[in-house]
Design an enzyme around this catalytic site. Structure first.
Site, PDB file in Angstrom:
ATOM      1  N   THR A 160      -4.665  43.063  41.201  1.00 16.67           N
ATOM      2  CA  THR A 160      -5.759  42.152  40.868  1.00 16.67           C
ATOM      3  C   THR A 160      -6.495  41.875  42.162  1.00 16.67           C
ATOM      4  O   THR A 160      -5.965  42.144  43.237  1.00 16.67           O
ATOM      5  CB  THR A 160      -5.161  40.842  40.288  1.00 16.67           C
ATOM      6  OG1 THR A 160      -4.689  41.089  38.982  1.00 16.67           O
ATOM      7  CG2 THR A 160      -6.137  39.706  40.228  1.00 16.67           C
ATOM      8  N   GLY A 190      -4.182  38.555  30.339  1.00 17.01           N
ATOM      9  CA  GLY A 190      -3.238  37.962  31.286  1.00 17.01           C
ATOM     10  C   GLY A 190      -3.687  36.599  31.777  1.00 17.01           C
ATOM     11  O   GLY A 190      -4.502  35.913  31.155  1.00 17.01           O
ATOM     12  N   ASP A 191      -3.164  36.218  32.922  1.00 17.91           N
ATOM     13  CA  ASP A 191      -3.425  34.888  33.481  1.00 17.91           C
ATOM     14  C   ASP A 191      -4.801  34.759  34.132  1.00 17.91           C
ATOM     15  O   ASP A 191      -5.356  33.663  34.211  1.00 17.91           O
ATOM     16  CB  ASP A 191      -2.363  34.550  34.536  1.00 17.91           C
ATOM     17  CG  ASP A 191      -2.347  35.566  35.686  1.00 17.91           C
ATOM     18  OD1 ASP A 191      -2.468  36.783  35.414  1.00 17.91           O
ATOM     19  OD2 ASP A 191      -2.229  35.146  36.849  1.00 17.91           O
ATOM     20  N   THR A 210      -2.048  36.407  41.519  1.00 17.18           N
ATOM     21  CA  THR A 210      -1.878  37.821  41.184  1.00 17.18           C
ATOM     22  C   THR A 210      -0.413  38.065  40.893  1.00 17.18           C
ATOM     23  O   THR A 210       0.459  37.422  41.478  1.00 17.18           O
ATOM     24  CB  THR A 210      -2.361  38.737  42.318  1.00 17.18           C
ATOM     25  OG1 THR A 210      -2.003  40.092  41.984  1.00 17.18           O
ATOM     26  CG2 THR A 210      -1.754  38.403  43.671  1.00 17.18           C
ATOM     27  N   GLY A 211      -0.157  38.978  39.982  1.00 17.64           N
ATOM     28  CA  GLY A 211       1.231  39.274  39.657  1.00 17.64           C
ATOM     29  C   GLY A 211       1.417  39.381  38.156  1.00 17.64           C
ATOM     30  O   GLY A 211       0.448  39.608  37.422  1.00 17.64           O
ATOM     31  N   GLY A 213       1.241  38.383  34.961  1.00 18.04           N
ATOM     32  CA  GLY A 213       0.454  37.292  34.399  1.00 18.04           C
ATOM     33  C   GLY A 213       1.159  36.441  33.368  1.00 18.04           C
ATOM     34  O   GLY A 213       0.926  35.229  33.296  1.00 18.04           O
TER      35      GLY A 213
END
Ligand code: ASP
Length: 290
Positions: A160, A190-191, A210-211, A213
């Protein structure tokens, strides 16, 4: 190194997770030069909101990260992208999810914020709106996108881009854009575009995550950073650590960048590295993956 006022700060990320077997020199050089550019803009009085959008658009268009041009197709072979922007002072926000067919999802997110009474537009409706706003389209998706060269074997591979900034007037802003997790199911969001989960800005802090989500959503991680500052009196870095620990407690991995109204910055991750750059208020600029 000391600098005279105005106090400005900027943090960028190019996604959580790095692969041991490849070099990230190109990404680090790119993030460093963008941080220099963003710092110069902030120091000449540009609003944090403009700078985070400019930074994220440049990251999207570079093809170096899993966002914009570097996004990967979902399991149905479609490029569905998510993005969000938040203006801390007025707490205005805009986002798009599962957007197909546009060069800069963050521009679409900003247009949602500025030209609709809404916060989040999804899927075909978001694309229709972006078309109406005249945003630049991707005409040939298969020719345009350049998915990651190296196969990523992590359980939920991620990538991201994001930016958070404090401008010379004291305003904070955050923006995030993503191709989402690799191999995601058609329609998965996602998030990143969920205000409070992957992106947040208020008068205290601007945050971009980031990661993985799903874990950041369940932790409401981005807003949690500001809540820790507000209710627990944490300093920014402790707040970021606390929010990330909560993500980890749920079993998730990733990273968080943040800046507060005093110019404090934080960039933490529990993933194997995070591409990032920091322009500190004292003038230093650093970039790296660890
Ligand atoms: N957080 C993003 C998502 O879950 C992915 C990423 O940061 O790499 O969509």
């Amino acid at each position: 190194m000391t600098r005279s006022n105005p106090l400005t700060a900027l943090v960028l990320h190019g996604g959580a997770g790095v692969l041991a077997e490849r070099s990230y020199d190109a990404e680090i050089a790119h993030l460093h030069s963008l941080a220099e550019e963003g710092r110069a803009a902030l120091d000449s009085g540009a609003p944090a909101l403009d700078v985070v959008c400019d930074m994220v658009r440049a990251l999207e268009l570079s093809g170096l990260y899993v966002a914009g041009k570097g996004a990967s197709p979902n399991r149905a072979g479609r490029y569905e992208l998510d993005a969000a922007v938040m203006d801390g002072r007025a707490r205005r926000a805009g986002a798009v999810s599962a957007l197909e067919g546009f060069l800069s999802p963050v521009d679409a997110a900003r247009a949602v914020m500025e030209h609709t009474p809404h916060v989040l537009l999804a899927g075909e409706g978001a694309a229709h709106f972006a078309r109406e706003r005249g945003l630049a389209p991707v005409r040939d998706p298969d020719g345009y996108y350049i998915p990651a060269a190296a196969p990523d074997t992590r359980a939920i591979p991620t990538g991201t881009v994001g930016a958070v900034a404090l401008d010379a007037s004291g305003a904070l802003a955050a923006a995030t854009s993503t191709g989402g997790t690799l191999n995601k199911v058609w329609g998965r969001v996602g998030d990143t575009p969920i205000i409070g989960s992957g992106t947040w800005a208020d008068e205290r802090a601007a945050v971009s995550c980031t990661g993985q989500g799903e874990f950041f959503m369940r932790a409401n991680a981005a807003a949690d950073v500001s809540a820790r500052v507000r209710y627990a009196g944490s300093d920014l870095d402790a707040a970021v650590k606390g929010a990330l620990d909560d993500v980890a407690h749920l079993g998730g991995e990733g990273g968080i960048i943040a800046v507060d109204a005093s110019g404090a910055v934080s960039a933490r991750y529990n993933s194997p590295g995070m591409k990032h750059a920091i322009a500190y208020p004292d003038g230093r600029i650093t970039a790296g993956v660890t």
